[in-house]
Motif scaffolding. Structure first.
Motif, PDB file in Angstrom:
ATOM      1  N   LYS A 151       0.842  -1.200   0.000  1.00  0.00           N
ATOM      2  CA  LYS A 151       0.000   0.000   0.000  1.00  0.00           C
ATOM      3  C   LYS A 151       0.885   1.261   0.000  1.00  0.00           C
ATOM      4  CE  LYS A 151      -0.387  -0.995   4.848  1.00  0.00           C
ATOM      5  NZ  LYS A 151      -0.086  -2.067   5.487  1.00  0.00           N
ATOM      6  N   GLU A 152       0.268   2.346  -0.444  1.00  0.00           N
ATOM      7  CA  GLU A 152       0.984   3.626  -0.508  1.00  0.00           C
ATOM      8  C   GLU A 152       1.178   4.164   0.916  1.00  0.00           C
ATOM      9  OE1 GLU A 152       2.809   6.777  -2.404  1.00  0.00           O
ATOM     10  OE2 GLU A 152       2.046   4.953  -3.366  1.00  0.00           O
ATOM     11  N   PRO A 153       2.415   4.296   1.388  1.00  0.00           N
ATOM     12  CA  PRO A 153       2.600   4.779   2.763  1.00  0.00           C
ATOM     13  C   PRO A 153       2.462   6.304   2.866  1.00  0.00           C
ATOM     14  CG  PRO A 153       4.714   4.274   1.765  1.00  0.00           C
ATOM     15  CD  PRO A 153       3.674   3.977   0.722  1.00  0.00           C
ATOM     16  N   LEU A 154       2.161   6.793   4.055  1.00  0.00           N
ATOM     17  CA  LEU A 154       2.105   8.239   4.271  1.00  0.00           C
ATOM     18  C   LEU A 154       3.527   8.797   4.387  1.00  0.00           C
ATOM     19  CD1 LEU A 154       0.498  10.857   4.920  1.00  0.00           C
ATOM     20  CD2 LEU A 154       0.522  10.160   7.312  1.00  0.00           C
ATOM     21  N   PHE A 155       4.368   8.089   5.144  1.00  0.00           N
ATOM     22  CA  PHE A 155       5.741   8.547   5.356  1.00  0.00           C
ATOM     23  C   PHE A 155       6.719   7.716   4.531  1.00  0.00           C
ATOM     24  CE2 PHE A 155       3.624   9.932   9.265  1.00  0.00           C
ATOM     25  CZ  PHE A 155       4.092  11.239   9.356  1.00  0.00           C
ATOM     26  N   THR A 156       7.785   8.355   4.055  1.00  0.00           N
ATOM     27  CA  THR A 156       8.813   7.612   3.323  1.00  0.00           C
ATOM     28  C   THR A 156       9.555   6.716   4.321  1.00  0.00           C
ATOM     29  OG1 THR A 156      10.536   9.252   3.729  1.00  0.00           O
ATOM     30  CG2 THR A 156       9.171   9.579   1.761  1.00  0.00           C
ATOM     31  N   VAL A 157      10.298   5.756   3.783  1.00  0.00           N
ATOM     32  CA  VAL A 157      11.056   4.855   4.655  1.00  0.00           C
ATOM     33  C   VAL A 157      12.022   5.665   5.522  1.00  0.00           C
ATOM     34  CG1 VAL A 157      12.774   3.015   4.697  1.00  0.00           C
ATOM     35  CG2 VAL A 157      10.836   2.862   3.142  1.00  0.00           C
ATOM     36  N   SER A 158      12.722   6.636   4.914  1.00  0.00           N
ATOM     37  CA  SER A 158      13.700   7.378   5.729  1.00  0.00           C
ATOM     38  C   SER A 158      13.023   8.229   6.796  1.00  0.00           C
ATOM     39  CB  SER A 158      14.672   8.190   4.873  1.00  0.00           C
ATOM     40  OG  SER A 158      13.968   8.898   3.924  1.00  0.00           O
ATOM     41  N   GLU A 159      11.825   8.732   6.522  1.00  0.00           N
ATOM     42  CA  GLU A 159      11.106   9.481   7.572  1.00  0.00           C
ATOM     43  C   GLU A 159      10.715   8.548   8.724  1.00  0.00           C
ATOM     44  OE1 GLU A 159       8.909  12.984   4.923  1.00  0.00           O
ATOM     45  OE2 GLU A 159       8.013  10.989   4.993  1.00  0.00           O
ATOM     46  N   ARG A 160      10.277   7.342   8.363  1.00  0.00           N
ATOM     47  CA  ARG A 160       9.873   6.380   9.402  1.00  0.00           C
ATOM     48  C   ARG A 160      11.080   5.952  10.238  1.00  0.00           C
ATOM     49  NH1 ARG A 160       7.213   2.059   6.002  1.00  0.00           N
ATOM     50  NH2 ARG A 160       7.434   3.366   4.170  1.00  0.00           N
ATOM     51  N   VAL A 161      12.205   5.730   9.554  1.00  0.00           N
ATOM     52  CA  VAL A 161      13.438   5.341  10.258  1.00  0.00           C
ATOM     53  C   VAL A 161      13.883   6.484  11.179  1.00  0.00           C
ATOM     54  CG1 VAL A 161      15.919   4.916   9.917  1.00  0.00           C
ATOM     55  CG2 VAL A 161      14.229   3.677   8.539  1.00  0.00           C
ATOM     56  N   GLU A 162      13.787   7.708  10.674  1.00  0.00           N
ATOM     57  CA  GLU A 162      14.218   8.878  11.457  1.00  0.00           C
ATOM     58  C   GLU A 162      13.412   9.000  12.757  1.00  0.00           C
ATOM     59  OE1 GLU A 162      14.656  12.152   8.612  1.00  0.00           O
ATOM     60  OE2 GLU A 162      14.242  13.419  10.356  1.00  0.00           O
ATOM     61  N   MET A 163      12.094   8.823  12.655  1.00  0.00           N
ATOM     62  CA  MET A 163      11.250   8.933  13.853  1.00  0.00           C
ATOM     63  C   MET A 163      11.576   7.827  14.853  1.00  0.00           C
ATOM     64  SD  MET A 163       7.528  10.138  12.370  1.00  0.00           S
ATOM     65  CE  MET A 163       7.520   9.460  10.730  1.00  0.00           C
ATOM     66  N   LEU A 164      11.720   6.599  14.338  1.00  0.00           N
ATOM     67  CA  LEU A 164      12.042   5.470  15.224  1.00  0.00           C
ATOM     68  C   LEU A 164      13.407   5.671  15.890  1.00  0.00           C
ATOM     69  CD1 LEU A 164      10.797   2.556  12.948  1.00  0.00           C
ATOM     70  CD2 LEU A 164      10.085   2.859  15.323  1.00  0.00           C
ATOM     71  N   THR A 165      14.358   6.170  15.109  1.00  0.00           N
ATOM     72  CA  THR A 165      15.707   6.371  15.650  1.00  0.00           C
ATOM     73  C   THR A 165      15.684   7.432  16.751  1.00  0.00           C
ATOM     74  OG1 THR A 165      16.594   5.831  13.479  1.00  0.00           O
ATOM     75  CG2 THR A 165      18.114   6.878  15.008  1.00  0.00           C
ATOM     76  N   ALA A 166      14.943   8.514  16.505  1.00  0.00           N
ATOM     77  CA  ALA A 166      14.881   9.588  17.505  1.00  0.00           C
ATOM     78  C   ALA A 166      14.264   9.080  18.808  1.00  0.00           C
ATOM     79  CB  ALA A 166      14.062  10.753  16.952  1.00  0.00           C
ATOM     80  N   VAL A 167      13.222   8.302  18.687  1.00  0.00           N
ATOM     81  CA  VAL A 167      12.483   7.857  19.869  1.00  0.00           C
ATOM     82  C   VAL A 167      13.251   6.781  20.659  1.00  0.00           C
ATOM     83  CG1 VAL A 167      10.385   6.621  20.512  1.00  0.00           C
ATOM     84  CG2 VAL A 167      10.236   8.555  18.991  1.00  0.00           C
ATOM     85  N   THR A 168      14.097   6.013  19.967  1.00  0.00           N
ATOM     86  CA  THR A 168      14.812   4.918  20.650  1.00  0.00           C
ATOM     87  C   THR A 168      16.270   5.284  20.953  1.00  0.00           C
ATOM     88  OG1 THR A 168      15.399   3.929  18.507  1.00  0.00           O
ATOM     89  CG2 THR A 168      13.398   3.104  19.566  1.00  0.00           C
ATOM     90  N   GLU A 169      16.582   6.564  20.764  1.00  0.00           N
ATOM     91  CA  GLU A 169      17.959   7.049  20.898  1.00  0.00           C
ATOM     92  C   GLU A 169      18.645   6.604  22.189  1.00  0.00           C
ATOM     93  OE1 GLU A 169      17.951  11.259  20.948  1.00  0.00           O
ATOM     94  OE2 GLU A 169      20.016  11.417  20.186  1.00  0.00           O
ATOM     95  N   LYS A 170      17.882   6.642  23.299  1.00  0.00           N
ATOM     96  CA  LYS A 170      18.509   6.364  24.605  1.00  0.00           C
ATOM     97  C   LYS A 170      18.533   4.879  24.953  1.00  0.00           C
ATOM     98  CE  LYS A 170      18.244  10.828  26.681  1.00  0.00           C
ATOM     99  NZ  LYS A 170      17.288  11.649  25.905  1.00  0.00           N
ATOM    100  N   MET A 171      17.962   4.050  24.102  1.00  0.00           N
ATOM    101  CA  MET A 171      17.952   2.607  24.390  1.00  0.00           C
ATOM    102  C   MET A 171      19.172   1.976  23.727  1.00  0.00           C
ATOM    103  SD  MET A 171      13.977   1.721  23.753  1.00  0.00           S
ATOM    104  CE  MET A 171      12.787   3.018  23.871  1.00  0.00           C
ATOM    105  N   GLU A 172      20.146   1.627  24.566  1.00  0.00           N
ATOM    106  CA  GLU A 172      21.447   1.233  24.024  1.00  0.00           C
ATOM    107  C   GLU A 172      21.448  -0.023  23.166  1.00  0.00           C
ATOM    108  OE1 GLU A 172      24.394   1.251  27.078  1.00  0.00           O
ATOM    109  OE2 GLU A 172      24.402   3.455  27.134  1.00  0.00           O
TER     110      GLU A 172
END
Ligand code: PNS
Length: 161
Positions: free
Chosen positions: A43-64
């Motif tokens: 299906k057509e996503p709302l966010f690009t893969v890199s946008e999705r990765v960016e959000m996940l990376t930001a949110v999990t930043e402190k989890m080593e």
């Protein structure tokens, strides 16, 4: 600490607090947790893969022991490449069960060395899905408390630029 490497795969379009809850649980259980974003969505996503990765990376930043990656093709092939023994999936309501069972058994048939582990998110998130978050947001409803603040900001930029 467990040495087990687990993959938490999904579309994450966008990630929700339910996903985050599962990532936190997974990071406590496993030695390493790889959050893997599927790149070839039908299906057509709302966010690009890199946008999705960016959000996940930001949110999990402190989890080593948590990292974010992308994959295409068969999930079990990706799991083997990453030397992961476990696929982590969340089950919210009974309605998830049939699809998840089918996927877990198919993955087991394809690659018996990879085990699927199911965790239940906090009950507050049992009704939550990316699809609903997008729908609510598009229709002007509040998604506060349903997604991390960075996702709320990105939704705003994407849907109402
Ligand atoms: O968040 P989602 O959309 O429910 O995640 C589904 C996902 C990405 C886990 C699933 O579609 C998947 O693993 N796709 C990769 C292709 C594959 O391996 N298919 C066979 C599994 S039965």
């Amino acid at each position: 600490m467990s040495e087990v490497v687990a993959i938490y795969p999904g579309s994450f379009d966008p990630m929700t607090n339910g996903h985050l809850d599962l990532i936190e649980r997974g990071s406590r259980l496993f030695g390493r947790l790889i959050v893997a974003v599927l790149t070839n969505l039908e299906k057509e996503p709302l966010f690009t893969v890199s946008e999705r990765v960016e959000m996940l990376t930001a949110v999990t930043e402190k989890m080593e022991n948590v990292s974010v990656d992308t994959f295409s093709g068969l999930l079990v092939d990706y799991a083997l490449r990453r030397q992961a023994e476990v696929i982590l999936r969340g089950v919210r309501a009974f309605s998830d069960y049939e699809y998840e069972l089918q996927m877990a058994l198919m993955n087991r048939k394809l690659e018996p060395r990879v085990e699927t582990v199911f965790l239940m998110p906090q009950e507050t998130y049992s009704y939550l899905s990316s699809r609903m978050v997008k729908e609510i947001f598009r229709l002007g409803g509040s998604v506060k408390g349903l997604v991390p603040p960075i996702v709320e900001e990105r939704l705003q930029q994407k849907v109402f630029p």
